[in-house]
Write a protein that holds these residues in place. Structure first.
Motif, PDB file in Angstrom:
ATOM      1  N   MET A 157     -51.713  97.861 -20.640  1.00 27.69           N
ATOM      2  CA  MET A 157     -50.671  96.853 -20.411  1.00 27.69           C
ATOM      3  C   MET A 157     -51.083  95.511 -21.002  1.00 27.69           C
ATOM      4  O   MET A 157     -52.271  95.208 -21.136  1.00 27.69           O
ATOM      5  CB  MET A 157     -50.360  96.701 -18.926  1.00 27.69           C
ATOM      6  N   LEU A 158     -50.079  94.712 -21.365  1.00 32.17           N
ATOM      7  CA  LEU A 158     -50.380  93.372 -21.858  1.00 32.17           C
ATOM      8  C   LEU A 158     -51.138  92.604 -20.785  1.00 32.17           C
ATOM      9  O   LEU A 158     -50.927  92.808 -19.588  1.00 32.17           O
ATOM     10  CB  LEU A 158     -49.112  92.632 -22.255  1.00 32.17           C
ATOM     11  N   ARG A 159     -52.012  91.728 -21.218  1.00 33.87           N
ATOM     12  CA  ARG A 159     -52.750  90.898 -20.262  1.00 33.87           C
ATOM     13  C   ARG A 159     -52.119  89.522 -20.128  1.00 33.87           C
ATOM     14  O   ARG A 159     -52.571  88.712 -19.327  1.00 33.87           O
ATOM     15  CB  ARG A 159     -54.209  90.772 -20.684  1.00 33.87           C
ATOM     16  N   GLY A 160     -51.118  89.240 -20.920  1.00 34.72           N
ATOM     17  CA  GLY A 160     -50.434  87.955 -20.796  1.00 34.72           C
ATOM     18  C   GLY A 160     -49.739  87.582 -22.084  1.00 34.72           C
ATOM     19  O   GLY A 160     -49.690  88.371 -23.031  1.00 34.72           O
ATOM     20  N   ILE A 161     -49.184  86.367 -22.080  1.00 36.86           N
ATOM     21  CA  ILE A 161     -48.636  85.786 -23.302  1.00 36.86           C
ATOM     22  C   ILE A 161     -49.611  84.702 -23.712  1.00 36.86           C
ATOM     23  O   ILE A 161     -50.013  83.873 -22.884  1.00 36.86           O
ATOM     24  CB  ILE A 161     -47.226  85.192 -23.049  1.00 36.86           C
ATOM     25  N   TRP A 162     -50.006  84.736 -24.969  1.00 40.29           N
ATOM     26  CA  TRP A 162     -51.050  83.833 -25.458  1.00 40.29           C
ATOM     27  C   TRP A 162     -50.702  82.384 -25.121  1.00 40.29           C
ATOM     28  O   TRP A 162     -49.638  81.885 -25.485  1.00 40.29           O
ATOM     29  CB  TRP A 162     -51.219  84.011 -26.970  1.00 40.29           C
ATOM     30  N   GLY A 163     -51.598  81.778 -24.350  1.00 36.55           N
ATOM     31  CA  GLY A 163     -51.455  80.362 -24.038  1.00 36.55           C
ATOM     32  C   GLY A 163     -50.340  80.017 -23.059  1.00 36.55           C
ATOM     33  O   GLY A 163     -50.022  78.843 -22.890  1.00 36.55           O
ATOM     34  N   ASP A 164     -49.727  81.008 -22.439  1.00 32.93           N
ATOM     35  CA  ASP A 164     -48.583  80.691 -21.584  1.00 32.93           C
ATOM     36  C   ASP A 164     -48.458  81.627 -20.371  1.00 32.93           C
ATOM     37  O   ASP A 164     -47.538  82.433 -20.279  1.00 32.93           O
ATOM     38  CB  ASP A 164     -47.298  80.741 -22.439  1.00 32.93           C
ATOM     39  N   PRO A 165     -49.423  81.502 -19.422  1.00 34.17           N
ATOM     40  CA  PRO A 165     -49.388  82.408 -18.266  1.00 34.17           C
ATOM     41  C   PRO A 165     -48.094  82.287 -17.449  1.00 34.17           C
ATOM     42  O   PRO A 165     -47.627  83.272 -16.880  1.00 34.17           O
ATOM     43  CB  PRO A 165     -50.607  81.994 -17.428  1.00 34.17           C
ATOM     44  N   GLU A 166     -47.497  81.102 -17.457  1.00 37.31           N
ATOM     45  CA  GLU A 166     -46.251  80.923 -16.699  1.00 37.31           C
ATOM     46  C   GLU A 166     -45.115  81.755 -17.284  1.00 37.31           C
ATOM     47  O   GLU A 166     -44.338  82.379 -16.559  1.00 37.31           O
ATOM     48  CB  GLU A 166     -45.841  79.436 -16.676  1.00 37.31           C
ATOM     49  N   ARG A 167     -45.062  81.737 -18.625  1.00 34.70           N
ATOM     50  CA  ARG A 167     -44.008  82.510 -19.287  1.00 34.70           C
ATOM     51  C   ARG A 167     -44.222  84.013 -19.057  1.00 34.70           C
ATOM     52  O   ARG A 167     -43.260  84.783 -18.952  1.00 34.70           O
ATOM     53  CB  ARG A 167     -43.989  82.185 -20.791  1.00 34.70           C
ATOM     54  N   TYR A 168     -45.472  84.401 -18.985  1.00 27.61           N
ATOM     55  CA  TYR A 168     -45.795  85.806 -18.676  1.00 27.61           C
ATOM     56  C   TYR A 168     -45.217  86.187 -17.309  1.00 27.61           C
ATOM     57  O   TYR A 168     -44.523  87.184 -17.162  1.00 27.61           O
ATOM     58  CB  TYR A 168     -47.317  85.988 -18.710  1.00 27.61           C
ATOM     59  N   LYS A 169     -45.495  85.352 -16.328  1.00 23.94           N
ATOM     60  CA  LYS A 169     -44.991  85.637 -14.973  1.00 23.94           C
ATOM     61  C   LYS A 169     -43.467  85.628 -14.944  1.00 23.94           C
ATOM     62  O   LYS A 169     -42.829  86.489 -14.354  1.00 23.94           O
ATOM     63  CB  LYS A 169     -45.519  84.601 -13.976  1.00 23.94           C
ATOM     64  N   GLN A 170     -42.913  84.612 -15.586  1.00 20.17           N
ATOM     65  CA  GLN A 170     -41.471  84.425 -15.595  1.00 20.17           C
ATOM     66  C   GLN A 170     -40.752  85.598 -16.271  1.00 20.17           C
ATOM     67  O   GLN A 170     -39.777  86.134 -15.752  1.00 20.17           O
ATOM     68  CB  GLN A 170     -41.170  83.109 -16.342  1.00 20.17           C
ATOM     69  N   THR A 171     -41.263  86.004 -17.428  1.00 14.16           N
ATOM     70  CA  THR A 171     -40.569  87.020 -18.229  1.00 14.16           C
ATOM     71  C   THR A 171     -40.657  88.405 -17.608  1.00 14.16           C
ATOM     72  O   THR A 171     -39.672  89.135 -17.564  1.00 14.16           O
ATOM     73  CB  THR A 171     -41.169  87.079 -19.659  1.00 14.16           C
ATOM     74  N   TYR A 172     -41.836  88.768 -17.138  1.00 10.90           N
ATOM     75  CA  TYR A 172     -42.036  90.167 -16.747  1.00 10.90           C
ATOM     76  C   TYR A 172     -42.144  90.397 -15.244  1.00 10.90           C
ATOM     77  O   TYR A 172     -42.034  91.524 -14.793  1.00 10.90           O
ATOM     78  CB  TYR A 172     -43.300  90.725 -17.429  1.00 10.90           C
ATOM     79  N   TRP A 173     -42.401  89.342 -14.493  1.00  7.25           N
ATOM     80  CA  TRP A 173     -42.728  89.571 -13.084  1.00  7.25           C
ATOM     81  C   TRP A 173     -41.849  88.823 -12.095  1.00  7.25           C
ATOM     82  O   TRP A 173     -42.052  88.922 -10.893  1.00  7.25           O
ATOM     83  CB  TRP A 173     -44.207  89.233 -12.832  1.00  7.25           C
ATOM     84  N   SER A 174     -40.869  88.051 -12.576  1.00 10.30           N
ATOM     85  CA  SER A 174     -40.117  87.240 -11.618  1.00 10.30           C
ATOM     86  C   SER A 174     -38.917  87.985 -11.037  1.00 10.30           C
ATOM     87  O   SER A 174     -38.418  87.623  -9.980  1.00 10.30           O
ATOM     88  CB  SER A 174     -39.671  85.933 -12.279  1.00 10.30           C
ATOM     89  N   LYS A 175     -38.482  89.042 -11.706  1.00  9.65           N
ATOM     90  CA  LYS A 175     -37.239  89.671 -11.272  1.00  9.65           C
ATOM     91  C   LYS A 175     -37.322  90.195  -9.842  1.00  9.65           C
ATOM     92  O   LYS A 175     -36.394  90.059  -9.060  1.00  9.65           O
ATOM     93  CB  LYS A 175     -36.838  90.798 -12.215  1.00  9.65           C
ATOM     94  N   TRP A 176     -38.437  90.823  -9.515  1.00  6.66           N
ATOM     95  CA  TRP A 176     -38.580  91.369  -8.159  1.00  6.66           C
ATOM     96  C   TRP A 176     -39.726  90.663  -7.432  1.00  6.66           C
ATOM     97  O   TRP A 176     -40.652  91.300  -6.930  1.00  6.66           O
ATOM     98  CB  TRP A 176     -38.774  92.889  -8.226  1.00  6.66           C
ATOM     99  N   GLN A 177     -39.696  89.352  -7.483  1.00 10.38           N
ATOM    100  CA  GLN A 177     -40.675  88.512  -6.780  1.00 10.38           C
ATOM    101  C   GLN A 177     -42.121  88.937  -7.038  1.00 10.38           C
ATOM    102  O   GLN A 177     -42.944  89.044  -6.119  1.00 10.38           O
ATOM    103  CB  GLN A 177     -40.406  88.500  -5.261  1.00 10.38           C
ATOM    104  N   GLY A 178     -42.422  89.215  -8.310  1.00 10.04           N
ATOM    105  CA  GLY A 178     -43.816  89.506  -8.655  1.00 10.04           C
ATOM    106  C   GLY A 178     -44.277  90.907  -8.324  1.00 10.04           C
ATOM    107  O   GLY A 178     -45.427  91.256  -8.563  1.00 10.04           O
TER     108      GLY A 178
END
Ligand code: 6R9
Length: 651
Positions: A477-498
């Motif tokens: 699995m991806l470990r994040g978006i380069w330089g943007d951990p917030e966007r990582y959380k927002q894009t892939y993990w926010s839909k169902w509260q993480g």
């Protein structure tokens, strides 16, 4: 949008949920996996399953903890040390496989090269020594902007050998796209070529790279591979010909023992929906995922000739040209150019010539082959093929049938592989020796992968439509978006509260538990309160014998909220007309229901696509709603969009 509200209509007939194909007895009896127990075992102890996969690789230091899961951040095989280039090369040389062919390379202009594992090993060691000599250290980023030549693979493995992360940029991207990616990654070195061949023309890579590098202060050096031999400017002190550097390069470079979680590469996603994201992959888990799936999904055997037609600028090239097949010691074909150069039978000629046994390509290519007609494959000997694969988009049932019949000659199973840059490796597809196939369905999650369809609230849908989610962490699995951990959380993990990974694909599951991909959630249309998926309407159109390819979008409509506009490419012998438009509208109404009937059909010669062949519906919406076009830097051919916009404005 809620694909859950998806109506159950005759679409289920269109998708032929009941149409089934079995692998042949011969295929079954020789398959790498033939026992259903593999699913049960993986289900029973998922971590053990992945540990067994990881043990197929050679680790310098074994891991101490299999999974550290601090949602949404995973670490796999913690404490282990491993090197990707070592696993793709040194390990095979040590096992006396140095003389095995790694690549049959064919240039578009007819040039050829045959490289053994020993040859690749020597080149990689030299390039690794050279880039180390230029001051590139573990953790640094190196940008690679090359055509599909052996040096593209060599450059990637040279980076991973010394622990530098590569970021490969498609050889067709513009100077702006290259510049933005280099700047985002802060790459220190660029590896490019004078040019590459595409459809008989030279793509002037060095000239484009020069324009980009004017605005990339992080780049200190540029290595230039000579491919086309045309004159190119060389800036002294910054630019270096690879063949000059190679002359004096050291022939051995110690592989860096990387931590399992050290960065392996950054890859910018194809960007069908917005600003490209730098997807981050690390070493041990990624290598485990791609190595295991190359073996299981492609049923790879030592004497196979594997041909994945993807460019290394796409994740498919990373996972199933470079790391997966090479870690398995596969023999592969690499082809530099276009499928219709000099003739429309180029792919089939290559298969005949090299006796390719496994072909892995994209629906966009298959639809183009359908459009050109079956006489091209029929004129070549394809009897070496034993397995076919598809990736990149949902494969329409009609295209699946054509692929099965004319390329696989009803003998070869098809693996329709669903995955993403983010997932690193194939996630949902069949095991070809044991899964019953249904044309148009990617079938089921692989052993070790937990995937579900969830509704808006995150509840599991066992049968019906919803959002695809991967519900447990997986090694690649991806470990994040380069330089943007917030966007990582927002894009892939926010839909169902993480809680669960959101893949962004609308999907449905049939009564047998098979997964059917319906298109990106952002593209799903809402017509008079009903969700209609792009894949369904497009498949209904392609189901008509006149149609080669189609792309549908929802445009704002005063009455229905959204109305469907279809862009249609006809097969060559058919002509566009008002009558054809009416016939196709009726065909869709008949297949899905009048709700899905397009309001307008635009006949066109092409639709905008990314370099990996994905239709960019976002741009079609811009055209159909008369807006200025959004970000077009990832387009394969901007001229297509310009022509289409003009045509639409005229209509
Ligand atoms: C490997 C790759 C990922 C997106 C993915 C989905 C679409 C890929 C598919 C498929 C249906 C398949 N996609 N394979 N849809 N069936 N077999 O394509 O990566 O370029 O990141 O795109 O492609 O929409 O979410 P990437």
């Amino acid at each position: 949008m809620d694909p859950l509200k998806h109506q159950k209509t005759e679409v289920d007939d269109l998708f032929h949920e009941s149409r089934r194909f079995e692998p042949s007895e011969i295929f079954k009896s020789h398959a790498n996996y033939k026992d259903i127990k593999i699913y049960q075992d993986a289900n029973h102890d998922r971590l053990k399953f992945w540990e067994d996969c990881a043990r197929r690789l050679e680790w310098f230091v074994p891991w101490t903890k299999t999974l550290q899961w601090d949602r949404p951040f995973a670490q796999w095989f913690v404490g282990g040390r491993i090197n990707a280039s070592y696993n793709c090369l040194d390990r095979h040389i040590k096992a006396n496989m140095g003389n095995k062919v790694a690549f049959y390379w064919e240039g578009e202009n007819g040039d050829t090269q045959i490289l053994t594992y020993q040859d690749v090993y020597e080149q990689v060691n030299k390039m690794a020594s050279v880039i180390k000599g230029l001051g590139i250290k573990k953790g640094d980023r190196v940008a690679i902007y090359l055509p599909m030549i052996p040096e593209a693979v060599v450059a990637m493995l040279a980076c991973s050998r010394i622990g530098a992360a590569h970021t490969v940029i498609f050889g067709g991207f513009s100077a702006d796209a290259l510049r933005d990616r280099i700047n985002d990654a802060q790459a220190k070195l660029l590896i490019t070529a004078d040019g590459g061949y595409r459809r008989g023309n030279i793509v002037p890579l060095k000239t484009i790279a020069d324009a980009a590098v004017e605005q990339t202060p992080s780049i200190k050096d540029v290595i230039v591979v000579q491919r086309t031999k045309q004159e190119v400017p060389i800036k002294s002190g910054r630019d270096h010909w690879w063949h000059d550097l190679a002359k004096t390069a050291k022939t051995y470079c110690e592989p860096e023992p990387m931590e399992s979680e050290d960065l392996l590469f950054i890859l910018y996603t194809s960007g069908t929906t917005g600003k490209p994201k730098g997807i981050v992959h690390t070493t041990g888990g990624y290598l485990t995922g791609v190595t295991a799936t190359t073996y299981s999904v492609f049923d790879l055997k030592p004497n196979d000739i594997f041909w994945c037609t993807a460019d290394v600028g796409w994740v498919t090239g990373h996972s199933y040209v470079v790391y997966g097949p090479m870690a398995n010691g596969a023999t592969q074909v690499i082809y530099e150019g276009a499928p219709d150069f000099p003739e429309r039978n180029r792919f089939w000629k290559i298969i005949e010539k090299y006796k390719v046994s496994i072909l892995y390509t994209a629906p966009t290519a298959i639809r183009a082959f359908m459009k050109w007609g079956e006489e091209y494959p029929k004129g070549c000997d394809l009897s070496s093929l034993r397995l076919l694969g598809s990736v990149g988009e949902p494969i329409n049932p009609e295209a699946w049938m054509w692929y099965y019949e004319y390329i696989g000659q009803k003998r070869c199973p098809i693996v329709d592989t669903w995955w993403q840059t983010e997932t690193g490796c194939i996630m949902i597809t069949s095991l070809p020796g044991m899964t019953t196939m249904k044309p148009g369905s990617a079938t089921k999650p692989l052993p070790g992968i937990d995937a579900e369809i969830l509704n808006e609230e995150g509840e599991v849908i066992k049968e019906g439509g919803g959002f695809l989610s991967i519900t447990s962490p997986w090694p690649s699995m991806l470990r994040g978006i380069w330089g943007d951990p917030e966007r990582y959380k927002q894009t892939y993990w926010s839909k169902w509260q993480g809680k669960n990974y959101f893949a962004g694909d609308g999907t449905k599951r049939d009564k047998d538990g098979y997964f059917w991909f319906l298109g990106r959630v952002d593209d799903i249309m809402l017509v008079a309160g009903h969700n209609i998926s792009t894949a369904e309407v497009e498949s209904a159109l392609i189901d008509h014998p006149m149609v080669a390819e189609s792309a549908v979008v929802g445009v704002t409509d005063d009455i229905k909220g959204q109305a469907i506009v279809a862009f249609v490419i006809l097969k060559e012998k058919n002509k566009s007309s008002k009558e054809a438009e009416e016939i196709l509208k009726e065909h869709v109404a008949l297949k899905i229901g009048s709700l899905a009937k397009p309001k307008q059909i635009i006949f066109t010669a092409d639709v905008p696509k990314t370099r990996s062949g994905k239709i960019m519906r976002r741009l079609l919406r811009d055209i159909a709603e008369g807006r200025a076009l959004g970000d077009i830097t990832t387009l394969a051919d901007p001229a297509v969009t310009a022509a289409l916009k003009q045509k639409y404005d005229e209509v």
